[in-house]
Enzyme design. Sequence first.
Site, short mmCIF file in Angstrom:
data_model
loop_
_atom_site.label_atom_id
_atom_site.label_comp_id
_atom_site.label_asym_id
_atom_site.label_seq_id
_atom_site.Cartn_x
_atom_site.Cartn_y
_atom_site.Cartn_z
N SER A 92 0.78 -1.24 0.00
CA SER A 92 0.00 0.00 0.00
C SER A 92 0.81 1.29 0.00
O SER A 92 0.26 2.37 -0.13
CB SER A 92 -0.96 0.02 1.19
OG SER A 92 -0.24 0.05 2.41
N LYS A 137 -5.76 4.45 8.54
CA LYS A 137 -4.67 5.24 7.96
C LYS A 137 -4.98 6.73 7.98
O LYS A 137 -4.08 7.55 8.21
CB LYS A 137 -4.40 4.75 6.54
CG LYS A 137 -3.81 3.35 6.52
CD LYS A 137 -3.45 2.88 5.13
CE LYS A 137 -2.77 1.51 5.20
NZ LYS A 137 -2.33 1.04 3.89
#
Length: 365
Positions: free
Chosen positions: A257, A302
Site C-alpha cells: 500500500s 490510515k
Amino acid sequence: MPRRTATMLASTLMLIALLCAGVFIKVPYAEMSPGPTVNTLGDHGGEPVLQISGRKTYPTSGHLNMTTVRVTSADYKMNLVEAVYGWLAHDNKVVPHDTLYPDGKTEEQSTQENAEEFSQSQESAKVAALKELHVPVQSWVIVSTVVKDSPAEGRLHAGDVIKAVDGTTVKAPGDVAELVTKHKPGEDVVFTVVPAKEQAAAEKANRPATRTEKVTIRTRTSDDDGEKRAIVGIAAGTDHTFPFTIDIKLADVGGPSAGLMFALGIYDKLTPGNLTGGKFVAGTGTIDDGGKVGPIGGIEMKTVGARDKGAQYFLTPADNCAAAAKDTPGGLTLVKVKTIDDALGALKDIREGRTSDLPKCTAKG
C-alpha cells in the site's frame, strides 16, 4: 444485611464474575489500529528513506507520508473484553480473524507474503516514477516463484528470464499462464529461458544476456477449485533494470500500500522545486508499473494515523473514497486519485493554493 446493600453486593459480584469470564473467553476476532506514518522525503531509523545515486537529485521539503495499519498477530487469541473494548473504541476496528488471516495462514506465512508485496510495490513505484519522468527502464518477464513438488521444481528457478513459451515470445507475465493453459494436462510445454545466474552476470557486466536454454516440462492438472487446467507450478512476474540506483530503506513494513507515496517521493527528489509546497501530505495506495493507483485495506485507520501526525491532505485511492469519507478525521481533506498523474495534479493544486479545485472524496466515492 439490609436488602439494598445485599442487592448492590450481588450486582458487584456478578459484574466481577462477568469481567473475569470475559477475560478467559476467547473470540475469533482480530484488531486493526492506526500504525506509524513515515515521511518518504525524510529519514527513518537514522538514514534517508529514499536513497538515489548516479543521478542528480534536488532538495525537498514538506511531507509525503506513507501510512500503515497495526494488526494483532495471527496467533494472538483475543478475549471477549478486548473485543468489546475494540468495538467501542473510535479509532480501532475489530474484524473477523479470517479477514486478516484467511485459510489458516500463519504469522510466518503472512509476514513472508507482506514482505514480497512490499518488495514488489517498491519496484513498481520506481518504474512508475521514472516513466512519468520519461526515463527508460528495461523490463522482462521472470519466474517469480516455483511451487514445491510441482513439475517445474528443479527445472526452472526464481529469477530465470522467460523469453518464450513453445516458441511464442513472452511480453507480459500473463502471457505465460495463457500459453501454458493452451495445453492439456500431461502434455509437454517448452520454455526458452535465460538462467538466473546468466542474467545476474550480464547485469553486473552491463551487457545483454545472450545464453538461453530450452526447458521441457510436462504439465499436470491444477489442484484449485473451478475448471481444471494444465499447470507447471510457477508464478511469473516482472523484473527491471534501472539506469541508476534507487534504494528504499524502511524496515518492519509490509504489504503493497505504500507504492503511490514511494513513487511520489522518488519523483520529488528527481525534479527541481518542492512537490508539496512545504505542506503536510499523506496518503496510501498500491501502484502498478503504468502508474495506476489501486485500493488498500484499513483506510479508516490510515486517515486517523495521518491526521494524528499533522497531515492536512490525504491522497486516497478512488476505490477507497466512499469508506474513507464516512468518518473523515477533522481538519483532513481527502483527495481522490486514480493514477500518479492525478496525484501530481492534486499536489500542484495544493502547493499553488487552489484547494477548491481538488477532487475530493465523498460518501458516494
